[in-house]
Design an enzyme around this catalytic site. Structure first.
Site, PDB file in Angstrom:
ATOM      1  N   LYS A 102       0.839  -1.196   0.000  1.00 25.29           N
ATOM      2  CA  LYS A 102       0.000   0.000   0.000  1.00 25.29           C
ATOM      3  C   LYS A 102       0.875   1.248   0.000  1.00 25.29           C
ATOM      4  CE  LYS A 102      -4.014  -1.827   2.526  1.00 25.29           C
ATOM      5  NZ  LYS A 102      -5.016  -1.628   1.444  1.00 25.29           N
ATOM      6  N   ARG A 134     -10.324 -11.568   1.836  1.00 25.84           N
ATOM      7  CA  ARG A 134     -11.106 -12.681   1.283  1.00 25.84           C
ATOM      8  C   ARG A 134     -10.314 -13.984   1.358  1.00 25.84           C
ATOM      9  NH1 ARG A 134     -11.564  -9.417  -4.280  1.00 25.84           N
ATOM     10  NH2 ARG A 134     -11.216  -7.720  -2.780  1.00 25.84           N
TER      11      ARG A 134
HETATM   12  N1  BES Z   1      -8.246  -3.796   4.296  1.00 25.92           N
HETATM   13  C1  BES Z   1      -8.342  -3.387   2.943  1.00 25.92           C
HETATM   14  C2  BES Z   1      -9.620  -2.628   2.648  1.00 25.92           C
HETATM   15  C3  BES Z   1      -9.649  -1.206   3.145  1.00 25.92           C
HETATM   16  C4  BES Z   1      -8.916  -0.233   2.508  1.00 25.92           C
HETATM   17  C5  BES Z   1     -10.468  -0.875   4.196  1.00 25.92           C
HETATM   18  C6  BES Z   1      -8.978   1.068   2.959  1.00 25.92           C
HETATM   19  C7  BES Z   1     -10.539   0.438   4.621  1.00 25.92           C
HETATM   20  C8  BES Z   1      -9.783   1.398   4.017  1.00 25.92           C
HETATM   21  C9  BES Z   1      -8.326  -4.611   2.042  1.00 25.92           C
HETATM   22  O1  BES Z   1      -7.549  -5.672   2.459  1.00 25.92           O
HETATM   23  C10 BES Z   1      -7.771  -4.172   0.732  1.00 25.92           C
HETATM   24  O2  BES Z   1      -6.634  -3.798   0.696  1.00 25.92           O
HETATM   25  N2  BES Z   1      -8.578  -4.212  -0.316  1.00 25.92           N
HETATM   26  C11 BES Z   1      -8.184  -3.787  -1.588  1.00 25.92           C
HETATM   27  C12 BES Z   1      -8.696  -4.783  -2.587  1.00 25.92           C
HETATM   28  C13 BES Z   1      -8.162  -4.573  -3.969  1.00 25.92           C
HETATM   29  C14 BES Z   1      -6.679  -4.897  -4.012  1.00 25.92           C
HETATM   30  C15 BES Z   1      -8.930  -5.467  -4.909  1.00 25.92           C
HETATM   31  C16 BES Z   1      -8.792  -2.421  -1.845  1.00 25.92           C
HETATM   32  O3  BES Z   1      -9.945  -2.199  -1.461  1.00 25.92           O
HETATM   33  O4  BES Z   1      -8.090  -1.567  -2.371  1.00 25.92           O
HETATM   34 MN    MN Z   2      -5.510  -5.440   1.859  1.00 23.35          MN
END
Ligand code: BES
Ligand code: MN
Ligand code: ZN
Length: 505
Positions: A284, A358
């Site tokens: 990230k 997931r």
């Molecule tokens: N934990 C995150 C989702 C999230 C992001 C919650 C920001 C709250 C704030 C999750 O694991 C994630 O990183 N999801 C990705 C999925 C994508 C790579 C398909 C996302 O939402 O960017």
């Molecule tokens: Mn994630």
């Protein structure tokens, strides 16, 4: 790090306890617009102290207005706080909540320690006394919750210590039950908030397991905490693939409260327990990455709900499952393109290591099959896309679209409305499943940008065919960012209210 606790009680409105003779620091009573009094205000008005205030225009009765009367001649109480309730006779939910907030705001500028709440709790349109009591407790909870456990200097502690609800004697039994439920919910939220707010170097998978153990001890839940070896033996290849990038050992936590009929199929609550989500090799960006300590808020909401379940000793069979690990980049971490085999046997191509929620949930959902559940609900900070879709107001509620699932969704929506913990229903449809196609495995773990929260739910759906299931995406609702940064305790109110309502049917 416990919340500052406040002592709530129920006082019966009978001849021994007239408003005029009750000893307290302050009585809160309501007034309506157009100079109309509530019955409680009328009771205290015998020399016109309240009607005069309305006549003089010192308070107009609009929701949000308040007026503190000191040393009232008509009562033993040292103060009377008037709060506006809007137009008579029916008070709207919003107006009632606004009145409570105004009362709390006015009180927090005083030295009032003991309070009597003498409001028309059964006059809120479409709601009962129990709703009103819950709304008052949740407003006080919002005021009193502190997250300064790790600060050297604590903020000033609020003066308010005790509040009693003034309740017609016929309703006292009901009100006591409602109070116990509301207290259990706000205490559950405190635990969920405390765990969420803890940094990831303290709140590790092992720490979550320790918390679950202490809940189990206190409330006599059965508990199993599976370690890496036991998780391997269960062939949870998808969960383990996420965990292996981190030096923190994974934990798979199973809590059981089996207080229903022995043959009754259980409800299973599954919470995403990523104690830190760096994204893994699909790292990230740095900005606000600290907030990924909140990626275990689904797990924390299961623990908070279990605290309430234990407090209320609900007569149901309820199982909590928490897959807990970190998502970190390392030489052992998942790489984009890696293919893993889930506990269900289905293979997954990991195109993005940041779609890890997931990957841990799918194995927990397969594990849940062994309990032959009546209903499974998973709770997860799953997608940024859910925030794009619904913002920070509604959590996303995803279910299949058949009749059984419509019933579940509607029950959850009703519980959400009744606890001021809103959800919005989102679709799970075959058409979206297309986006999860992989050239090399049974499915990919991402479905591209369009409808990201829907394809995430569609991914989970493939592991839930054997039972009735709902998915709550709480990415936008579990915590607040910016200067108000902090866990919200959601969706504990929704989950608890849904469970409590279940017991009534
Ligand atoms: N934990 C995150 C989702 C999230 C992001 C919650 C920001 C709250 C704030 C999750 O694991 C994630 O990183 N999801 C990705 C999925 C994508 C790579 C398909 C996302 O939402 O960017
Ligand atoms: Mn994630
Ligand atoms: Zn995550």
């Amino acid at each position: 790090m416990e919340d500052q606790t406040m002592d709530f009680s129920i006082k019966s409105a009978d001849s021994k306890n007239s408003l005029a003779t009750i000893k307290t620091d302050c009585i809160v009573v309501g007034v309506y617009e157009d100079r109309k009094l509530t019955s409680q205000a009328t009771e205290l008005d015998n020399q016109g102290i309240i009607s005069n205030a309305l006549e003089n225009g010192d308070i107009d009765g609009k929701p949000g207005s308040s007026l503190l009367l000191r040393e009232p001649s008509t009562a033993t109480s040292r103060r009377v706080l008037l709060v506006g309730l809007g137009k008579k006779p029916e008070i709207s939910e919003k107006d009632f909540r606004q009145a409570i907030d105004a009362a709390i705001k006015a009180l927090s500028q005083t030295t009032v320690a003991h309070l009597l709440i003498a409001l028309p709790l059964n006059n809120v349109s479409g709601r009962d006394v129990s709703w009103s009591i819950y709304s008052v407790l949740s407003a006080f909870h919002a005021l009193l919750y502190r997250s300064d456990a790790l600060k050297s200097e604590k903020g000033p502690s609020p003066k308010i210590q005790k509040a009693a609800f003034y309740i017609p004697s016929a309703e006292v039994t009901n009100a006591k039950k409602a109070l116990a439920q509301a207290k259990a919910i706000t205490d559950g939220m405190s635990l969920t908030q405390d765990l969420g707010n803890l940094p990831a170097n303290i709140c590790t998978p092992s720490y979550l397991a320790k918390q679950a153990r202490s809940l189990a001890k206190k409330y006599k839940f059965d508990i199993e905490v599976l370690d890496k070896k036991q998780i391997e033996a269960l062939k949870m290849g998808s969960f383990l693939s996420v965990a292996k990038g981190s030096d923190e050992p994974p934990k798979f936590i199973v809590l059981k409260h089996m207080n229903g009929k022995s043959k009754e199929a259980p409800v299973v609550l599954v919470g995403k327990g990523i104690t830190f989500d760096s994204g893994g090799i699909s790292l990230k960006p740095g900005a606000a990455m600290d907030e990924m300590k909140y990626d275990m808020c689904g797990a924390a909401s299961v623990l908070g709900t279990f605290r309430a379940i234990g407090e209320l000793n609900l007569k149901q069979n309820i199982i909590g499952i928490i897959p807990a690990c970190e998502n970190m980049p390392s030489g052992r971490a998942n790489k984009p393109g890696d293919i893993v085999t889930s506990m269900s046997g289905q293979t997954i191509e990991i195109l993005n290591t940041d779609a890890e929620g997931r990957l841990i949930l799918c194995d927990a959902l397969t594990y849940a099959e062994k309990f032959h559940p009546e209903t499974v609900i998973d709770i997860a900070t799953l997608t940024g896309s859910c925030i794009v879709a619904l913002g920070h107001y509604n959590s996303g509620l995803f279910t299949r679209l058949d009749e059984a699932h419509d019933t579940l969704a509607n029950d959850l929506i009703a519980a959400a409305k009744g606890s001021n913990d809103p959800v919005w229903r989102m679709p799970i449809e075959e058409a979206y499943q297309e986006q999860l196609k992989s050239n090399f495995a049974d499915m990919a773990n991402i479905g591209g940008q369009p409808a990201g929260c829907v394809t995430a739910a569609c991914f989970l759906e493939r592991f839930t065919k054997k039972y009735t299931w709902a998915h709550l995406d709480i990415a936008g609702t579990a915590w607040k960012s910016g200067t108000a940064k902090g866990a919200t305790g959601r969706p504990v109110p929704l989950l608890c209210t849904w469970l409590i309502n279940r017991e009534k049917r």
